[in-house]
Design a protein around this motif. Structure first.
Motif, short mmCIF file in Angstrom:
data_model
loop_
_atom_site.label_atom_id
_atom_site.label_comp_id
_atom_site.label_asym_id
_atom_site.label_seq_id
_atom_site.Cartn_x
_atom_site.Cartn_y
_atom_site.Cartn_z
N ALA A 286 0.68 -1.19 0.02
CA ALA A 286 -0.03 -0.15 0.23
C ALA A 286 0.84 1.24 -0.11
CB ALA A 286 -0.93 0.04 1.14
N GLY A 287 2.11 1.10 0.00
CA GLY A 287 2.98 2.41 -0.07
C GLY A 287 3.27 3.11 1.38
N LEU A 288 2.94 2.25 2.59
CA LEU A 288 2.66 2.93 3.83
C LEU A 288 3.81 2.18 4.66
CD1 LEU A 288 -1.09 3.01 4.09
CD2 LEU A 288 0.60 4.65 3.72
N GLY A 289 4.63 1.43 4.07
CA GLY A 289 5.71 0.80 4.97
C GLY A 289 6.93 1.12 4.54
N SER A 290 8.03 0.92 5.56
CA SER A 290 9.46 1.24 5.41
C SER A 290 10.04 0.04 6.12
CB SER A 290 9.71 2.63 5.83
OG SER A 290 11.36 2.75 6.09
N LEU A 291 10.77 -0.59 5.50
CA LEU A 291 11.66 -1.78 6.04
C LEU A 291 13.11 -1.49 5.96
CD1 LEU A 291 11.55 -4.53 7.52
CD2 LEU A 291 11.75 -5.51 5.32
N LEU A 292 13.79 -1.09 7.14
CA LEU A 292 15.23 -1.20 7.10
C LEU A 292 15.85 -2.26 7.65
CD1 LEU A 292 14.13 1.91 7.59
CD2 LEU A 292 16.51 2.59 8.01
N VAL A 293 17.07 -3.01 6.91
CA VAL A 293 17.47 -3.93 7.25
C VAL A 293 18.97 -3.70 7.32
CG1 VAL A 293 17.69 -6.34 6.53
CG2 VAL A 293 15.57 -5.25 5.78
N ALA A 294 19.65 -4.44 8.48
CA ALA A 294 21.02 -4.37 8.46
C ALA A 294 21.59 -5.73 8.03
CB ALA A 294 21.52 -4.13 9.86
N VAL A 295 22.26 -5.65 6.97
CA VAL A 295 22.85 -7.02 6.44
C VAL A 295 24.43 -7.08 6.68
CG1 VAL A 295 21.04 -7.35 4.58
CG2 VAL A 295 23.27 -5.83 4.07
N ASP A 296 24.80 -8.25 6.72
CA ASP A 296 26.14 -8.40 7.08
C ASP A 296 26.80 -8.57 5.52
OD1 ASP A 296 25.96 -10.96 6.08
OD2 ASP A 296 26.04 -11.78 8.23
N ASP A 297 28.24 -8.88 5.60
CA ASP A 297 29.06 -8.83 4.33
C ASP A 297 28.46 -9.96 3.45
OD1 ASP A 297 30.71 -6.97 5.47
OD2 ASP A 297 32.00 -8.16 6.28
N ALA A 298 27.89 -10.88 4.05
CA ALA A 298 27.41 -11.94 3.08
C ALA A 298 26.02 -11.85 2.60
CB ALA A 298 27.36 -13.48 3.90
N GLY A 299 25.54 -10.54 3.13
CA GLY A 299 24.19 -10.19 2.64
C GLY A 299 23.06 -10.89 3.52
N ARG A 300 23.59 -11.44 4.73
CA ARG A 300 22.42 -11.98 5.56
C ARG A 300 22.00 -10.89 6.55
NH1 ARG A 300 26.24 -16.41 6.01
NH2 ARG A 300 27.30 -15.17 7.31
N PRO A 301 20.65 -10.76 6.74
CA PRO A 301 19.95 -9.80 7.61
C PRO A 301 20.27 -10.10 9.16
CG PRO A 301 18.34 -11.02 6.95
CD PRO A 301 19.43 -11.88 6.19
N ALA A 302 20.87 -9.15 9.87
CA ALA A 302 21.21 -9.31 11.34
C ALA A 302 20.37 -8.42 12.19
CB ALA A 302 22.76 -8.78 11.56
N GLY A 303 19.56 -7.52 11.65
CA GLY A 303 18.63 -6.58 12.46
C GLY A 303 17.78 -6.02 11.50
N ALA A 304 16.76 -5.57 11.90
CA ALA A 304 15.68 -4.81 10.99
C ALA A 304 14.93 -3.86 11.97
CB ALA A 304 14.68 -5.71 10.39
#
Ligand SMILES: CC(C)(COP(=O)(O)OP(=O)(O)OC[C@H]1O[C@@H](n2cnc3c(N)ncnc32)[C@H](O)[C@@H]1OP(=O)(O)O)[C@@H](O)C(=O)NCCC(=O)NCCS
Length: 231
Positions: free
Chosen positions: A44-62
């Protein structure tokens, strides 16, 4: 380990992996909605997801935020860092970047977050320690609103989560009426009405909701400050 913070505002991408690997393990089931609800908000265009990714592209936090256009209030719905990575500044970075991105994009009246009261029992180590979590937000400048707050029930009022605090992460100066310890209730009233109805499926008609709205409408604004329970 180095982390890069990326933002996505559309469904797909890292959402599924973040939901399964970062969010679900970090929250009690009653505090987290289904992945579909988050995807719908993004769609719906109302969300924002910030993702912290490590060197290998794996998410570590959000961090995931939801914009309410009608009330101009942004809710930080979820912020989590994987247990092995906690305590190294990543949560602080995510919170800072999220608030900055949302202030710039939306020019919100207020940015708020829900947290458990510091005297809530520590249900499980993976969900974190409520006392340290509040200290984390307060160190970032968050202020606690003096409200009998509860998290709306996901799908039904019977699933409300009691013992929660509503924090202010940012307030536009026009809503603090020149006083750093008071927040104008108007945007929050509109926000809570819409939030309760959309989460629970109907507008609330009970005493707890009445007490919450009475406190929001208090003359002179809502008191805000550091942890009011003294924990
Ligand atoms: C709260 C959280 C996002 C902080 O992320 P982080 O990367 O550990 O935070 P930072 O390293 O930037 O800051 C450190 C501070 O975070 C807090 N913190 C660290 N580990 C924590 C834990 N297991 N539980 C709660 N708070 C914690 C503490 O206040 C800590 O400060 P201290 O070391 O002086 O006690 C993270 O601990 C977490 O994911 N907790 C579980 C989910 C959650 O509570 N989300 C917030 C509700 S939306």
């Amino acid at each position: 380990m180095k982390y890069r913070i990326m933002e996505q505002t559309r469904p797909g991408g890292l959402l599924g992996q973040v939901y399964r690997e970062v969010l679900v393990p970090a929250f009690p089931p009653e505090e987290i909605e289904g992945e579909a609800g988050i995807a719908e908000t993004l769609e719906a265009g109302l969300g924002s997801l910030l993702v912290a990714v490590d060197d290998a592209g794996r998410p570590a936090g959000a961090a995931f935020g939801r914009w309410s256009e009608a009330s101009r209030v942004q809710l930080l719905a979820y912020l989590a860092v994987k247990p092995g990575t906690r305590g190294h500044g990543l949560g602080g970075r995510l919170l800072h970047d999220a608030v900055e991105a949302w202030r710039e994009r939306y020019d919100p009246c207020v940015i708020v977050a829900e947290v458990e009261a510091p005297d809530a029992p520590m249900a499980h180590e993976a969900y974190g320690d409520p006392r340290r979590r509040l200290a984390f937000y307060e160190a970032a400048g968050a202020r606690v609103l003096d409200l009998p707050y509860f998290q709306p029930g996901i799908g039904s009022p019977a699933r409300r989560v009691r013992g929660m605090l509503l924090l202010v992460l940012h307030a536009d100066a026009s809503f603090t009426q020149g006083r750093p310890d008071r927040l104008s209730g108007a945007p929050l009233r509109a926000f809570m009405e819409a939030y309760l109805e959309s989460a629970e499926g109907a507008p609330p008609a009970d005493w707890d909701a009445k007490a919450l709205f009475k406190a929001i409408d208090r003359q002179g604004g809502i008191r805000m400050g550091r942890n009011r329970t003294g924990g």
